[in-house]
Design an enzyme around this catalytic site. Sequence first.
Site, PDB file in Angstrom:
ATOM      1  N   GLU A 258       0.835  -1.245  -0.440  1.00 10.97           N
ATOM      2  CA  GLU A 258       0.279  -0.082  -0.031  1.00 10.97           C
ATOM      3  C   GLU A 258       1.033   1.406  -0.187  1.00 10.97           C
ATOM      4  OE1 GLU A 258      -1.196   3.364   0.894  1.00 10.97           O
ATOM      5  OE2 GLU A 258      -1.796   2.596   2.955  1.00 10.97           O
ATOM      6  N   CYS A 292      -1.909   9.433   2.406  1.00 12.14           N
ATOM      7  CA  CYS A 292      -1.194   9.043   1.195  1.00 12.14           C
ATOM      8  C   CYS A 292      -2.293   9.393   0.362  1.00 12.14           C
ATOM      9  CB  CYS A 292      -1.223   7.270   0.938  1.00 12.14           C
ATOM     10  SG  CYS A 292      -2.203   6.402   1.641  1.00 12.14           S
TER      11      CYS A 292
END
Length: 484
Positions: A258, A292
Amino acid sequence: MKTVKILSPYNQAIVGEMPESESQDIESAIQRSQAAFQVMRKLPRFVRADILMRAAEGLKARREEFARLIAQEAGKPLYDARGEVSRAIFNLSNSAAEARRFSGEEVPLDMDAGVFEYQSTDSSGKPIALQDLNLDKLSAMRRRIGIARRFPIGPILAIAPFNFPLNLVLHKVAPALAVGNSVVLKPAPQTPLTSVLLQDLLRDAGLPDGALEVCHCSVSLAESMVKDERFAMVSFTGSAKVGWHIKSIAGRKKVALELGGNGAVIVAEDADIDQAVARCVRGGVVYGGQYCIGVQRILVQRSVYDNFLKKLIEKIEKCKVGDPLEEGIDIGPVIDEGSAIRIQSWVEEAVAQGAKIETGGRRDRAVVQPTVLTKTQPNMKVEAEEIFGPVMTVNVYDEFEEAIARCNNSKYGLQGGFFTQNLKHAFRAIEDWEVGGLMINDVPIYRIDNMPFGGWKESGLGREGTRYAMEDMTDIRHLVINYA
């Protein structure tokens, strides 16, 4: 064992001390994790679920303790730290619920004649009447059952980032425990104390010894664990550069990544501008932009561009910047002064290349003022890379296709946001926009912890979200029973 001091990114105050694992400590942790896996994999699912549920209840009782520790060692404002704890409570309780119902499936084995050489037509191609078929033989074809059962795969190495030191850790740990794996956790070097507190919480909830080991160690020792074949899987959250390096050295084990993003938002002329502004500000400054899926690139249709930009700047300038331990603070420091210097340098570089600072652009030690840039170009670092700071670029577009193309002009593809009332464009966007998740009338930071989460292109590999992670952390054994 040697210890290291963990410092507040806001004022460098000592938050606590953390034992630093050396090679022999790593080896002991792996061996304990291997032994714990043999216990975990045989626990009934209700036992695993009860452990996770007790941990959720324990976290509820200690939520302020966890929130203040996150605020101290990560520099996260208390409001956001409390939000992270709330999400972590849901993460644990949802993993407990999934532990009870997660299962395999029956696989139908009478979909094809296979070895039975069944014929439904005669030599001329005419269908054979049902009463003329061999019904005993047909019944025998039904008397095979296929059962695809899921089993835990073994010890998992979890490598976590600093920006969500509790909840992103639980995105790995909770699903792994729910299905019966053990975990060795390598927390971010800046925020290991939260992981130790979580380990204590799970131990108090009844987790077997060794089922969660925490190793605060050097990069070289972390790499040795990535290569170690005793781990069945590596689950990593962090930068794209490090993530793809991990994949290259991990060998035959499973890898889930991720990684980063540079979240884009499209604001169409039919959007609710006030809503879009409010959500873009929140998405751009939350935890100093260290997210993110934070808002980094905003494209606004020409007819509403000036109005949107004016309101965005007004709202940005009302954000409160300061000590993350003070109530009401919106933006604290980024994780260290080096990161703040990098963010500022990217802004200054963009200005030198023709961009304009509409507000912000300053820093004080590790605190970066929320910044809005206009007249940026896709090749500038502030657009092309993941800035991981409270900086947003705002540019104009004319046509829907133009906006989608500019959003896709990125090596990342994590999540996007699209403010519009045009349902046709909303559905076309998910067909053409190269992201793992698209939020209509919201920004990329929207995330509920059970939803599938992950990216396209350099933004990652695999999906997080409770059930989706559980699938990655198990494998299938197929049982066929013939009772004919």
